[in-house]
Write a protein that holds these residues in place. Sequence first.
Motif, PDB file in Angstrom:
ATOM      1  N   ALA A 151       9.178  -3.331  -0.385  1.00 58.61           N
ATOM      2  CA  ALA A 151       8.390  -3.108   0.835  1.00 58.61           C
ATOM      3  C   ALA A 151       9.250  -3.274   2.088  1.00 58.61           C
ATOM      4  O   ALA A 151       9.082  -2.546   3.070  1.00 58.61           O
ATOM      5  N   ARG A 207      10.405  -8.731  -6.113  1.00 60.16           N
ATOM      6  CA  ARG A 207      10.755  -7.300  -6.191  1.00 60.16           C
ATOM      7  C   ARG A 207       9.847  -6.476  -5.275  1.00 60.16           C
ATOM      8  O   ARG A 207      10.322  -5.620  -4.535  1.00 60.16           O
ATOM      9  N   ARG A 208       8.548  -6.743  -5.307  1.00 60.88           N
ATOM     10  CA  ARG A 208       7.609  -6.012  -4.447  1.00 60.88           C
ATOM     11  C   ARG A 208       7.927  -6.238  -2.969  1.00 60.88           C
ATOM     12  O   ARG A 208       7.918  -5.308  -2.161  1.00 60.88           O
TER      13      ARG A 208
END
Length: 61
Positions: free
Chosen positions: A20, A15-16
């Motif tokens: 990003a 998810r990160r």
Amino acid sequence: MCRKAPQQRDKAGVRRLLIAAVDPYVDRDVLPRQIAREEAQSRALAAFLDGWDAAGGGAHS
């Protein structure tokens, strides 16, 4: 100490990375209007399907 399962860590990491990666391409001025539009469309579809079911158009079991 509370440890997360490996799958939870992997999902959070993915998810990160995804956020990003797409963040530079997100138009912050357009996003709230687009979200509101999609929510309105979702409500309209739900209302249509509720009417369809009430009229006997739903799938029979």
